[in-house]
Design a protein around this motif. Sequence first.
Motif, short mmCIF file in Angstrom:
data_model
loop_
_atom_site.label_atom_id
_atom_site.label_comp_id
_atom_site.label_asym_id
_atom_site.label_seq_id
_atom_site.Cartn_x
_atom_site.Cartn_y
_atom_site.Cartn_z
N VAL A 27 0.84 -1.19 0.00
CA VAL A 27 0.00 0.00 0.00
C VAL A 27 0.88 1.24 0.00
N LYS A 28 0.58 2.15 -0.92
CA LYS A 28 1.32 3.41 -0.99
C LYS A 28 0.32 4.57 -1.00
N THR A 29 0.73 5.70 -0.46
CA THR A 29 -0.13 6.87 -0.44
C THR A 29 0.57 8.04 -1.12
N TYR A 30 -0.23 8.87 -1.77
CA TYR A 30 0.28 10.04 -2.48
C TYR A 30 -0.59 11.23 -2.12
N ARG A 31 0.04 12.34 -1.87
CA ARG A 31 -0.69 13.56 -1.56
C ARG A 31 -1.19 14.21 -2.84
N ARG A 32 -2.20 15.01 -2.70
CA ARG A 32 -2.76 15.75 -3.84
C ARG A 32 -1.67 16.50 -4.60
N GLY A 33 -1.64 16.31 -5.91
CA GLY A 33 -0.64 16.96 -6.75
C GLY A 33 0.64 16.18 -6.91
N GLN A 34 0.81 15.09 -6.18
CA GLN A 34 2.05 14.31 -6.26
C GLN A 34 2.03 13.39 -7.47
N LEU A 35 3.17 13.29 -8.14
CA LEU A 35 3.30 12.41 -9.30
C LEU A 35 3.34 10.95 -8.84
N ILE A 36 2.45 10.14 -9.40
CA ILE A 36 2.39 8.72 -9.06
C ILE A 36 3.23 7.90 -10.04
N ILE A 37 3.05 8.18 -11.32
CA ILE A 37 3.80 7.50 -12.38
C ILE A 37 4.24 8.55 -13.39
N GLU A 38 5.47 8.48 -13.85
CA GLU A 38 5.98 9.42 -14.85
C GLU A 38 5.98 8.77 -16.22
N ALA A 39 5.51 9.52 -17.21
CA ALA A 39 5.46 9.01 -18.58
C ALA A 39 6.85 8.57 -19.03
N GLY A 40 6.90 7.41 -19.69
CA GLY A 40 8.14 6.90 -20.22
C GLY A 40 8.91 5.99 -19.29
N THR A 41 8.51 5.95 -18.01
CA THR A 41 9.24 5.11 -17.07
C THR A 41 8.77 3.66 -17.19
N PRO A 42 9.65 2.70 -16.90
CA PRO A 42 9.26 1.29 -16.95
C PRO A 42 8.18 0.99 -15.91
N LEU A 43 7.22 0.17 -16.30
CA LEU A 43 6.14 -0.22 -15.39
C LEU A 43 6.44 -1.62 -14.86
N GLY A 44 7.17 -1.68 -13.78
CA GLY A 44 7.57 -2.97 -13.24
C GLY A 44 6.55 -3.59 -12.32
N ASP A 45 5.59 -2.79 -11.84
CA ASP A 45 4.60 -3.28 -10.90
C ASP A 45 3.19 -3.16 -11.47
N TRP A 46 2.33 -4.05 -11.00
CA TRP A 46 0.89 -3.92 -11.21
C TRP A 46 0.39 -2.97 -10.14
N VAL A 47 -0.29 -1.89 -10.52
CA VAL A 47 -0.73 -0.86 -9.57
C VAL A 47 -2.19 -0.55 -9.81
N ALA A 48 -2.97 -0.54 -8.74
CA ALA A 48 -4.38 -0.18 -8.83
C ALA A 48 -4.71 0.89 -7.79
N ILE A 49 -5.66 1.76 -8.12
CA ILE A 49 -6.11 2.79 -7.19
C ILE A 49 -7.13 2.18 -6.24
N SER A 50 -6.88 2.30 -4.95
CA SER A 50 -7.81 1.77 -3.95
C SER A 50 -8.55 2.88 -3.20
N ARG A 51 -8.10 4.12 -3.37
CA ARG A 51 -8.78 5.25 -2.74
C ARG A 51 -8.35 6.53 -3.45
N GLY A 52 -9.31 7.46 -3.61
CA GLY A 52 -8.99 8.74 -4.24
C GLY A 52 -9.12 8.70 -5.75
N ALA A 53 -8.57 9.69 -6.41
CA ALA A 53 -8.65 9.81 -7.87
C ALA A 53 -7.39 10.47 -8.39
N ALA A 54 -7.03 10.11 -9.61
CA ALA A 54 -5.83 10.65 -10.26
C ALA A 54 -6.20 11.12 -11.66
N TYR A 55 -5.34 11.93 -12.26
CA TYR A 55 -5.58 12.33 -13.64
C TYR A 55 -4.35 12.05 -14.49
#
Length: 251
Positions: free
Chosen positions: A22-50
Motif C-alpha cells: 500500500v502506498k499513499t500520495y498527496r494531492r498533486g504528487q506524481l504517481i507515475i511518470e510518462a516513459g518510465t518502466p512499469l515494473g509493478d501492477w498498480v491499482a487505485i484503492s482510494r482517491g482519484a488521479a488524472y
Amino acid sequence: MTNRRTPAPQHLAEQLRAKGEVKTYRRGQLIIEAGTPLGDWVAISRGAAYLVSQVAPGTSVAMAALWLGDVIGGESPLGKLAARYDVTALVDVTTISLPLAEVLEIERQPENGQFYTSTAKRLQGQISMRLAGNGLQRLVSVMATLATALTPDSSNRVANRLPLPVTQACIGQLSGLSRRQTWIYLGQLARLGWTETSRSKVTLEGLSAWLMLMPEVESSGIECIATLGRCDQTLLRLSARAMGRPDHQPD
C-alpha cells in the motif's frame, strides 16, 4: 464515457490487499511518470488521479481521470511495459502494488479482467468525448466524471452537493478549454443553479443528477448535453427521477 463504479469481486480485492504493498500520495504528487518502466501492477484503492499526455516538448494535455479499482501500472491500459502518461494525484490517493510476476496467478482468475476492462472503458470514453464533444459537452462530462470519482458514499449524497477539490483551471485543462471559456460555461451553469463558483473553486449542486448524467449520455447520446438548454433539461429530468418524481418535461 463510462462513468459507473465497477467494484472488484470481494474475494479478489481481499487477495490484492493481502499480497500488495500500500502506498499513499498527496494531492498533486506524481504517481507515475510518462516513459518510465512499469515494473509493478498498480491499482487505485482510494482517491482519484488524472492522466497527462506529453504531446510535444514542453506541452502537455490532461486527458482523463481514473479512480477506485482502476489499474495504472504494468500491463494496464496506460502501457504494457512503459507508461504512456504522467499519472498525478487529483486528491489524496492510495494505491495497491504488486510485482507483475506475483500477479500472474491472480490473472488466471477470469473475474480479474474486469479491472482492465473498466479502466480501458473509462479512459477511452473520456478521450472520445474530448475528440467528439463541443466545449460545453466536454466541460459537463468532466464535471460529471469528477462527481462520480470524488463522491463518498454518504455525506455529500445526503447534502446533494459536492465541493470539487480541484480548481477551475484544472477543470478547464481536463476539458480542453481555456480559463476564460471555463469561467463562462461555469457561470452559465451557476445561473441555472447547477454549480456555485467562488474564486477558483466550484461546487456541484443537484449532485444526484450529476451522478446519473454520464450513464444518461451513454444511453441517449451526447446531444442531450449539446447546448446549455439541453443540459438544463437533462439535469432537471435526472433530478426528478432521483427524487422518485415523473421526469421533468420542459415547458
